[in-house]
Design a protein around this motif. Sequence first.
Motif, short mmCIF file in Angstrom:
data_model
loop_
_atom_site.label_atom_id
_atom_site.label_comp_id
_atom_site.label_asym_id
_atom_site.label_seq_id
_atom_site.Cartn_x
_atom_site.Cartn_y
_atom_site.Cartn_z
N SER A 34 0.83 -1.29 0.39
CA SER A 34 -0.47 -0.63 0.08
C SER A 34 -0.02 2.02 0.12
O SER A 34 0.62 2.06 -0.49
CB SER A 34 -0.88 -0.08 1.04
OG SER A 34 -2.37 -1.08 0.97
N PRO A 151 -5.63 10.30 -2.74
CA PRO A 151 -7.01 9.35 -3.16
C PRO A 151 -6.75 8.77 -4.11
O PRO A 151 -7.52 7.58 -4.10
CB PRO A 151 -8.15 10.52 -2.68
CG PRO A 151 -7.07 12.06 -2.00
CD PRO A 151 -5.76 12.13 -2.48
N GLY A 154 -4.74 6.02 -3.15
CA GLY A 154 -5.18 5.71 -2.26
C GLY A 154 -6.63 4.61 -3.35
O GLY A 154 -6.87 3.58 -3.24
N MET A 155 -7.84 5.17 -4.38
CA MET A 155 -7.85 4.45 -4.90
C MET A 155 -7.49 3.12 -6.10
O MET A 155 -8.10 2.09 -6.24
CB MET A 155 -9.37 5.10 -6.10
CG MET A 155 -10.18 4.06 -6.69
SD MET A 155 -11.08 3.30 -5.56
CE MET A 155 -11.68 4.88 -4.91
N THR A 158 -6.25 0.12 -4.40
CA THR A 158 -8.05 -0.34 -4.22
C THR A 158 -8.00 -1.11 -4.99
O THR A 158 -9.27 -2.29 -4.64
CB THR A 158 -8.98 0.71 -3.41
OG1 THR A 158 -9.12 1.10 -2.56
CG2 THR A 158 -10.19 -0.25 -3.07
N SER A 182 -6.38 -2.85 -0.11
CA SER A 182 -7.64 -2.56 -0.04
C SER A 182 -7.29 -1.67 0.50
O SER A 182 -8.11 -0.08 -0.23
CB SER A 182 -8.43 -3.81 -1.13
OG SER A 182 -10.04 -2.92 -1.13
N SER A 185 -4.93 1.24 1.35
CA SER A 185 -4.31 2.07 -0.19
C SER A 185 -5.13 3.82 -0.10
O SER A 185 -4.54 4.23 0.44
CB SER A 185 -4.41 1.53 -0.61
OG SER A 185 -3.74 0.49 -1.05
N THR A 186 -6.14 3.28 0.11
CA THR A 186 -7.54 3.91 0.72
C THR A 186 -7.45 5.07 1.79
O THR A 186 -7.49 6.48 2.18
CB THR A 186 -8.96 3.53 1.03
OG1 THR A 186 -9.43 2.83 -0.41
CG2 THR A 186 -9.84 4.97 0.43
N ALA A 190 -5.90 8.82 2.10
CA ALA A 190 -6.68 10.36 3.29
C ALA A 190 -5.69 11.24 3.73
O ALA A 190 -6.22 11.70 3.78
CB ALA A 190 -7.87 9.70 3.52
#
Length: 257
Positions: A34, A151, A154-155, A158, A182, A185-186, A190
């Motif tokens: 991540s 972000p 992060g997606m 995911t 998944s 990472s989000t 954030a």
Amino acid sequence: MDRGSFLGVLLGFLLLGVAIGLGPNPRIFFNPPSTIVVVGGVIAATLIRFPLDHVRYAFRVASRAFFTRTPETQAVIGEIVGLSQRARREGLVNLEKYLDVEGFLAQGLRMVVDRSGRDHIRDVLAQELRATQDRHHQGQEIFRFIAMSAPSFGMVGTLIGMVQLFASIKDPSNIGGAMALSLLSTLYGAVIAYLLAIPIAGKLELRSREELQLKQIMMEGVLGIEAELNPSVLETQLNAFLSPRERGGERRRPARG
């Protein structure tokens, strides 16, 4: 050092650490894949979007925003009024003895001593103000881009984790790692965006406004000295930049002898 900023960052990470530490297994929040996806992706995208020199400059400016303080405006006004008084007593040429001041102010006073002319002084200092504003906007833009891209990566993490999750349905031993990638990472995206990048961009914007106002006051002070305004009139003119609270709540420092 800006204590508020330092305490804010410290408190933010402390709260995250406490929340993680109160859980049954804090180690699950540290996931190298991540980190690679989010941090590596943000760095790569930022370097693609902006020249390396601009990125270095933005982080250098950000460090100054947290570890240096803007001079007190009232003190700067007092210094300018003191210089005006000396100019009236000793003449504009003798201001050369008092050029151990802030760089922008010294630049303007040097042009006054050299009799460069009011229009030329105004043009040069105004161009310096515009260049300063452009540099500040550049640093803010970089951190806003980081806030936007974190972000998003992060997606991306995911989505990678979801793909691995569906691919591992037949092998339950791999589902845990895929789920961690998944979700974490989000979380990482954030935290980078909302605890670091957005506040830093806002702090840079605030510091930019403070510095530009200070330099605007310096420019008007230099022009007032060049015009040989009465020091009291010049002080009143410069105090117009301050809020009523700042005018009444602070006393002007005495001029340096």
